[in-house]
Design a protein around this motif. Structure first.
Motif, PDB file in Angstrom:
ATOM      1  N   THR A   1      20.711  -8.120 -14.386  1.00  0.00           N
ATOM      2  CA  THR A   1      20.574  -7.980 -12.865  1.00  0.00           C
ATOM      3  C   THR A   1      19.991  -9.270 -12.498  1.00  0.00           C
ATOM      4  O   THR A   1      20.329 -10.191 -11.535  1.00  0.00           O
ATOM      5  N   LYS A   2      18.788  -9.695 -12.894  1.00  0.00           N
ATOM      6  CA  LYS A   2      17.878 -10.847 -12.460  1.00  0.00           C
ATOM      7  C   LYS A   2      18.848 -12.126 -12.885  1.00  0.00           C
ATOM      8  O   LYS A   2      18.854 -13.097 -12.067  1.00  0.00           O
ATOM      9  N   LEU A   3      19.352 -12.408 -14.081  1.00  0.00           N
ATOM     10  CA  LEU A   3      19.944 -13.242 -14.410  1.00  0.00           C
ATOM     11  C   LEU A   3      21.465 -13.582 -13.460  1.00  0.00           C
ATOM     12  O   LEU A   3      21.645 -14.583 -12.986  1.00  0.00           O
ATOM     13  N   ALA A   4      21.978 -12.361 -13.230  1.00  0.00           N
ATOM     14  CA  ALA A   4      23.387 -12.395 -12.345  1.00  0.00           C
ATOM     15  C   ALA A   4      22.799 -13.147 -10.844  1.00  0.00           C
ATOM     16  O   ALA A   4      23.595 -13.911 -10.079  1.00  0.00           O
ATOM     17  N   LEU A   5      21.742 -12.522 -10.401  1.00  0.00           N
ATOM     18  CA  LEU A   5      21.336 -12.917  -9.007  1.00  0.00           C
ATOM     19  C   LEU A   5      20.739 -14.403  -9.115  1.00  0.00           C
ATOM     20  O   LEU A   5      21.087 -15.059  -8.216  1.00  0.00           O
ATOM     21  N   GLU A   6      20.270 -14.870 -10.263  1.00  0.00           N
ATOM     22  CA  GLU A   6      19.681 -16.309 -10.355  1.00  0.00           C
ATOM     23  C   GLU A   6      21.050 -17.224 -10.412  1.00  0.00           C
ATOM     24  O   GLU A   6      21.053 -18.187  -9.661  1.00  0.00           O
ATOM     25  N   GLN A   7      22.207 -16.769 -11.058  1.00  0.00           N
ATOM     26  CA  GLN A   7      23.364 -17.521 -10.938  1.00  0.00           C
ATOM     27  C   GLN A   7      23.981 -17.458  -9.779  1.00  0.00           C
ATOM     28  O   GLN A   7      24.598 -18.465  -9.210  1.00  0.00           O
ATOM     29  N   SER A   8      24.070 -16.416  -8.939  1.00  0.00           N
ATOM     30  CA  SER A   8      24.664 -16.420  -7.901  1.00  0.00           C
ATOM     31  C   SER A   8      23.868 -17.385  -6.794  1.00  0.00           C
ATOM     32  O   SER A   8      24.491 -18.135  -6.070  1.00  0.00           O
ATOM     33  N   LEU A   9      22.648 -17.253  -6.685  1.00  0.00           N
ATOM     34  CA  LEU A   9      21.506 -18.190  -5.960  1.00  0.00           C
ATOM     35  C   LEU A   9      22.018 -19.649  -6.281  1.00  0.00           C
ATOM     36  O   LEU A   9      22.273 -20.572  -5.289  1.00  0.00           O
ATOM     37  N   LYS A  10      22.134 -19.902  -7.422  1.00  0.00           N
ATOM     38  CA  LYS A  10      22.395 -21.410  -7.923  1.00  0.00           C
ATOM     39  C   LYS A  10      23.913 -21.826  -7.309  1.00  0.00           C
ATOM     40  O   LYS A  10      23.809 -22.992  -6.708  1.00  0.00           O
ATOM     41  N   ARG A  11      24.600 -20.716  -7.356  1.00  0.00           N
ATOM     42  CA  ARG A  11      26.136 -21.103  -6.714  1.00  0.00           C
ATOM     43  C   ARG A  11      26.032 -21.447  -5.445  1.00  0.00           C
ATOM     44  O   ARG A  11      26.640 -22.207  -4.752  1.00  0.00           O
ATOM     45  N   PHE A  12      25.295 -20.510  -4.388  1.00  0.00           N
ATOM     46  CA  PHE A  12      25.078 -20.758  -3.168  1.00  0.00           C
ATOM     47  C   PHE A  12      24.501 -21.993  -2.808  1.00  0.00           C
ATOM     48  O   PHE A  12      24.471 -22.655  -1.786  1.00  0.00           O
TER      49      PHE A  12
ATOM     50  N   TRP B   1      10.866 -16.772  -9.809  1.00  0.00           N
ATOM     51  CA  TRP B   1      11.311 -16.020 -10.998  1.00  0.00           C
ATOM     52  C   TRP B   1      12.183 -17.031 -11.591  1.00  0.00           C
ATOM     53  O   TRP B   1      12.340 -17.211 -12.961  1.00  0.00           O
ATOM     54  N   SER B   2      13.242 -17.584 -11.151  1.00  0.00           N
ATOM     55  CA  SER B   2      14.335 -18.415 -11.515  1.00  0.00           C
ATOM     56  C   SER B   2      13.697 -19.701 -12.169  1.00  0.00           C
ATOM     57  O   SER B   2      13.901 -20.078 -13.347  1.00  0.00           O
ATOM     58  N   CYS B   3      12.702 -20.402 -11.454  1.00  0.00           N
ATOM     59  CA  CYS B   3      12.173 -21.655 -11.910  1.00  0.00           C
ATOM     60  C   CYS B   3      11.269 -21.106 -13.151  1.00  0.00           C
ATOM     61  O   CYS B   3      11.282 -22.029 -13.952  1.00  0.00           O
ATOM     62  N   ILE B   4      10.467 -20.154 -12.966  1.00  0.00           N
ATOM     63  CA  ILE B   4       9.692 -19.829 -14.153  1.00  0.00           C
ATOM     64  C   ILE B   4      10.532 -19.716 -15.517  1.00  0.00           C
ATOM     65  O   ILE B   4      10.134 -20.025 -16.617  1.00  0.00           O
ATOM     66  N   TYR B   5      11.619 -18.749 -15.335  1.00  0.00           N
ATOM     67  CA  TYR B   5      12.526 -18.264 -16.347  1.00  0.00           C
ATOM     68  C   TYR B   5      13.170 -19.554 -16.786  1.00  0.00           C
ATOM     69  O   TYR B   5      13.018 -19.877 -18.142  1.00  0.00           O
ATOM     70  N   ASP B   6      13.569 -20.301 -16.244  1.00  0.00           N
ATOM     71  CA  ASP B   6      14.524 -21.629 -16.665  1.00  0.00           C
ATOM     72  C   ASP B   6      13.562 -22.611 -17.239  1.00  0.00           C
ATOM     73  O   ASP B   6      13.725 -23.227 -18.294  1.00  0.00           O
ATOM     74  N   ALA B   7      12.123 -22.946 -16.735  1.00  0.00           N
ATOM     75  CA  ALA B   7      11.145 -23.510 -17.417  1.00  0.00           C
ATOM     76  C   ALA B   7      10.928 -23.152 -18.727  1.00  0.00           C
ATOM     77  O   ALA B   7      10.616 -24.061 -19.716  1.00  0.00           O
ATOM     78  N   THR B   8      10.415 -21.809 -18.903  1.00  0.00           N
ATOM     79  CA  THR B   8      10.157 -21.221 -20.066  1.00  0.00           C
ATOM     80  C   THR B   8      11.084 -21.327 -21.164  1.00  0.00           C
ATOM     81  O   THR B   8      11.016 -21.528 -22.428  1.00  0.00           O
ATOM     82  N   ASN B   9      12.343 -21.111 -20.590  1.00  0.00           N
ATOM     83  CA  ASN B   9      13.516 -21.303 -21.680  1.00  0.00           C
ATOM     84  C   ASN B   9      13.776 -22.602 -22.182  1.00  0.00           C
ATOM     85  O   ASN B   9      13.874 -23.057 -23.305  1.00  0.00           O
ATOM     86  N   ALA B  10      13.626 -23.698 -21.204  1.00  0.00           N
ATOM     87  CA  ALA B  10      13.877 -25.023 -21.643  1.00  0.00           C
ATOM     88  C   ALA B  10      12.694 -25.688 -22.476  1.00  0.00           C
ATOM     89  O   ALA B  10      12.894 -26.692 -23.456  1.00  0.00           O
ATOM     90  N   LEU B  11      11.566 -25.130 -22.370  1.00  0.00           N
ATOM     91  CA  LEU B  11      10.133 -25.577 -22.918  1.00  0.00           C
ATOM     92  C   LEU B  11       9.958 -25.051 -24.575  1.00  0.00           C
ATOM     93  O   LEU B  11       9.028 -25.526 -25.113  1.00  0.00           O
ATOM     94  N   LYS B  12      10.740 -23.883 -24.973  1.00  0.00           N
ATOM     95  CA  LYS B  12      10.320 -23.202 -25.990  1.00  0.00           C
ATOM     96  C   LYS B  12      10.744 -24.495 -27.280  1.00  0.00           C
ATOM     97  O   LYS B  12      11.723 -24.874 -27.375  1.00  0.00           O
TER      98      LYS B  12
ATOM     99  N   PRO C   1      17.547 -32.041 -17.947  1.00  0.00           N
ATOM    100  CA  PRO C   1      18.811 -31.504 -17.534  1.00  0.00           C
ATOM    101  C   PRO C   1      18.650 -30.629 -16.138  1.00  0.00           C
ATOM    102  O   PRO C   1      19.541 -30.206 -15.422  1.00  0.00           O
ATOM    103  N   TYR C   2      17.483 -29.810 -16.056  1.00  0.00           N
ATOM    104  CA  TYR C   2      17.213 -28.945 -15.155  1.00  0.00           C
ATOM    105  C   TYR C   2      16.857 -29.690 -14.061  1.00  0.00           C
ATOM    106  O   TYR C   2      17.180 -29.061 -12.715  1.00  0.00           O
ATOM    107  N   LEU C   3      15.947 -30.721 -14.020  1.00  0.00           N
ATOM    108  CA  LEU C   3      15.630 -31.411 -12.917  1.00  0.00           C
ATOM    109  C   LEU C   3      16.553 -32.645 -12.365  1.00  0.00           C
ATOM    110  O   LEU C   3      16.542 -32.779 -11.063  1.00  0.00           O
ATOM    111  N   LYS C   4      17.506 -33.214 -13.153  1.00  0.00           N
ATOM    112  CA  LYS C   4      18.239 -34.141 -12.696  1.00  0.00           C
ATOM    113  C   LYS C   4      19.413 -33.498 -11.735  1.00  0.00           C
ATOM    114  O   LYS C   4      19.215 -34.008 -10.536  1.00  0.00           O
TER     115      LYS C   4
END
Length: 91
Positions: free
Chosen positions: A5-16, A54-65, A79-82
């Protein structure tokens, strides 16, 4: 299920965000887009800014693994900042 659900909300937010500024996006926009109730949104986040954080933290955490040096961090985050520099709605 909770993370889905959190990921779906994140994707929806990014589309908007590609269509309009953050201050014009409503909880109703997001919940209608993914077919959940407003109560489900508030179960996971206190407001839209909580989702953004949450989205920023989640994406940054995944990007930096596994990327522990300056060079690998820079490559991982690029790719996230560009896109954010091209989309004025994000800031």
């Amino acid at each position: 299920m909770s993370n889905l659900t959190k990921l779906a909300l994140e994707q929806s937010l990014k589309r908007f965000l590609l269509k309009k500024p953050l201050d014009k996006i409503t909880i109703k926009d997001l919940t209608d887009d993914i077919g959940i109730s407003r109560m489900s949104f508030y179960y996971h986040f206190k407001d839209i800014y909580d989702l953004v954080e949450w989205s920023c933290i989640y994406d940054a955490t995944n990007a930096l693994k596994g990327n522990k040096t300056y060079d690998t961090c820079k490559k991982a985050l690029h790719p996230y900042l560009k896109p954010s520099f091209k989309t004025s709605h994000l800031f």
